[in-house]
Design an enzyme around this catalytic site. Structure first.
Site, PDB file in Angstrom:
ATOM      1  CG  HIS A 142     -26.960  -4.119  24.531  1.00  0.00           C
ATOM      2  ND1 HIS A 142     -27.923  -5.893  25.007  1.00  0.00           N
ATOM      3  CD2 HIS A 142     -25.877  -4.565  24.613  1.00  0.00           C
ATOM      4  CE1 HIS A 142     -26.671  -6.315  25.220  1.00  0.00           C
ATOM      5  NE2 HIS A 142     -25.948  -5.764  24.674  1.00  0.00           N
ATOM      6  CG  ASN A 149     -22.422  -6.082  22.425  1.00  0.00           C
ATOM      7  OD1 ASN A 149     -22.895  -6.447  23.229  1.00  0.00           O
ATOM      8  ND2 ASN A 149     -21.311  -6.865  22.104  1.00  0.00           N
ATOM      9  CG  ASP A 199     -27.412 -10.241  27.136  1.00  0.00           C
ATOM     10  OD1 ASP A 199     -25.477  -9.513  26.500  1.00  0.00           O
ATOM     11  OD2 ASP A 199     -27.586  -9.253  27.035  1.00  0.00           O
ATOM     12  CE1 TYR A 247     -23.187 -12.953  22.927  1.00  0.00           C
ATOM     13  CE2 TYR A 247     -26.082 -12.494  23.663  1.00  0.00           C
ATOM     14  CZ  TYR A 247     -24.654 -12.722  23.631  1.00  0.00           C
ATOM     15  OH  TYR A 247     -24.701 -12.201  24.511  1.00  0.00           O
ATOM     16  CG  HIS A 305     -23.760  -4.312  27.268  1.00  0.00           C
ATOM     17  ND1 HIS A 305     -22.771  -5.829  25.804  1.00  0.00           N
ATOM     18  CD2 HIS A 305     -22.424  -3.648  26.779  1.00  0.00           C
ATOM     19  CE1 HIS A 305     -21.746  -4.998  25.721  1.00  0.00           C
ATOM     20  NE2 HIS A 305     -21.564  -3.684  26.339  1.00  0.00           N
ATOM     21  CB  VAL A 306     -23.637  -6.355  32.565  1.00  0.00           C
ATOM     22  CG1 VAL A 306     -22.867  -6.690  34.082  1.00  0.00           C
ATOM     23  CG2 VAL A 306     -22.916  -5.495  32.355  1.00  0.00           C
ATOM     24  CG  HIS A 307     -22.773 -12.193  29.811  1.00  0.00           C
ATOM     25  ND1 HIS A 307     -21.640 -12.579  29.252  1.00  0.00           N
ATOM     26  CD2 HIS A 307     -23.763 -11.122  28.768  1.00  0.00           C
ATOM     27  CE1 HIS A 307     -21.751 -11.879  27.505  1.00  0.00           C
ATOM     28  NE2 HIS A 307     -22.688 -11.272  27.519  1.00  0.00           N
ATOM     29  CG  HIS A 365     -19.919  -4.602  29.686  1.00  0.00           C
ATOM     30  ND1 HIS A 365     -19.030  -4.824  28.017  1.00  0.00           N
ATOM     31  CD2 HIS A 365     -20.322  -5.983  29.116  1.00  0.00           C
ATOM     32  CE1 HIS A 365     -18.772  -6.127  27.500  1.00  0.00           C
ATOM     33  NE2 HIS A 365     -20.132  -6.776  28.577  1.00  0.00           N
ATOM     34  CG  ASP A 388     -26.055  -8.557  22.700  1.00  0.00           C
ATOM     35  OD1 ASP A 388     -26.059  -8.099  22.075  1.00  0.00           O
ATOM     36  OD2 ASP A 388     -25.087  -8.836  22.827  1.00  0.00           O
TER      37      ASP A 388
END
EC number: 3.1.3.2
Length: 435
Positions: free
Chosen positions: A287, A204, A144, A174, A324-326, A297, A171
């Protein structure tokens, strides 16, 4: 034994205190990339990836549609003894037209060696370092990423790490439909990605489909070609590779994964070929996390988990990396929703620096399988010391200094006594034979 127990207790105690006491810094703005006049044939966005045994894929972009797709390379600066022929592609996205995207495979290459190379017969000289043929080997891990001030801090810290391969669980840019941001992302990561191989999978934010107009993942697949064909896959969205005693599986959270899908059947076949004598470590990346105690999420990975977790468990996967989870989170060895000494350690590391900010809220109380969790930007370093032991550290971006906030020593499952070789083979054979 007493010393090992003391170290373990110290890590757990430090983990529980550090996450509560840390004061997180403010978000940072998106990076600005000034327009620059460049030659149309000038190689841009250069990055490399592993491409089968002793080979690398060099990828770059030119604005000149007639630029050739080949790489000259050698072991001395300015002296190119070898030539790798390549291919090119391009794509259109509404009003955007990409440059000419080149991919050239070079090799065979010697392990642990510096090579100097030039793309398309002109432009600047680059250099790369091939991974070693045997342990130890170190992976940098960050997902991410995006293109913010925190991204730049993360990349600067990774650049200070003595690593051989970068793993990215989805990710990347962006861009989110704004295609020029794929170009600026390529420019941003080129100083690192042109020197060490970057092995990536989709998230995503790579899914930029417009119904009836643009196929999903066209930007990602065109620019970041991975060794899917070399690993027997028919899709750039899932593949595997081996390096220095480690077999790495890159899976797709955003393509079909049920037991009748191409990805599931490819995974069964890939796992059946893994030789744990040659590659005692088995790692998986995708991801969307399966084990996540953050509010963000929740349950999004349940479907994939229901289909594929039995495969990973029966195969003895040691570590699973997700994004995915920041935020950052590390689990105990887990399987089927609870601690299991013969399951993989799951590590969520979607905290590379993206523009959406941190996921700050966690479930309270934390699940019994969660060891360490913190909403901070950062990166991880995984050193495979030998066939039995690996050292994992997570480095928080603390005022632009990479502060080590979590660490653990891991023992590979093939050396843990979970199963005898006979039972392991029986478990794997049973699940691989399922229709």
């Amino acid at each position: 034994m007493e010393r090992k127990l003391l170290v373990t207790l110290s890590v757990i105690l430090f983990s529980s205190v550090a996450a509560d006491d840390y004061v997180r810094p403010e978000p940072r703005q998106a990076l600005q990339f000034p327009w620059k006049q460049k030659s149309t044939s000038q190689p841009e966005q250069v990055h490399i990836s592993l491409a089968g045994d002793k080979h690398m894929r060099v990828s770059w972009v030119t604005n000149d549609k007639s630029s050739p797709s080949f790489v000259e390379y050698g072991t001395s600066p300015g002296k190119y003894s070898f030539l790798g022929q390549g291919e090119s592609t391009s794509y259109s996205y509404i009003f955007y037209r990409s440059g000419k995207i080149h991919h050239a495979v070079i090799g065979p290459l010697e392990p642990d060696t510096v090579y100097y190379y030039r793309c398309g017969g002109g432009g600047p000289e680059f250099h790369l370092k091939t991974p070693p043929a045997q342990f130890p080997i170190t992976f940098a891990v960050a997902g991410d990423l995006g293109q913010t001030g925190w991204t730049k801090s993360t990349l600067d810290h990774i650049d200070q790490c003595r690593y051989e391969v970068h793993l990215l669980p989805g990710d990347l840019s962006y861009a989110d439909y704004m295609q020029h941001k794929w170009d600026t992302f390529g420019e941003l990561v080129q100083p690192l990605a042109s020197v060490r191989p970057w092995m990536v999978t989709q998230g995503n934010h790579e899914k930029e489909n417009i119904p009836y107009l643009v196929d999903e993942f066209v930007s990602y697949n065109s620019r970041w070609k991975m060794p899917y064909a070399e690993s027997g896959s028919n899709s750039n969205l899932y593949y595997s590779f081996e390096v220095a005693g480690v077999h790495v599986i890159m899976l797709g959270s955003y393509t079909d994964y049920d037991r009748y899908s191409d990805q599931y059947n490819w995974l069964k076949g890939d796992l059946s070929k893994v030789d744990r004598e040659r590659t005692p470590w088995l790692i998986a990346l995708f991801h969307v996390p399966w084990y996540n105690s953050n509010d963000a999420h929740q349950n999004e990975g349940d479907g994939m988990m229901a289909e594929m977790e039995p495969l990973l468990y029966a195969s003895g996967v040691d570590i699973v990396f997700t994004g995915h989870v920041h935020a950052y989170e590390r689990t105990k060895r887990v399987n089927n929703g609870k601690s299991d000494p013969c399951g993989p350690v799951h590590i969520t590391i979607g905290d590379g620096g993206n523009r959406e900010g941190l996921a700050r809220k966690y479930k309270d109380p934390s699940p019994e399988w969660s060891v360490f969790r913190e909403a901070s930007f950062g990166h991880g370093e995984l050193q495979m010391v030998n066939s039995t032991h690996a050292h994992w550290t997570w480095h928080r971006n603390d005022d632009d200094e990479p502060t080590k906030s979590d660490e653990v020593w891991l023992t590979s499952l093939v050396n843990s006594g979970c199963w005898t070789e006979k039972k392991w083979n029986e478990n794997l054979r049973k699940i691989l034979m399922e229709p």
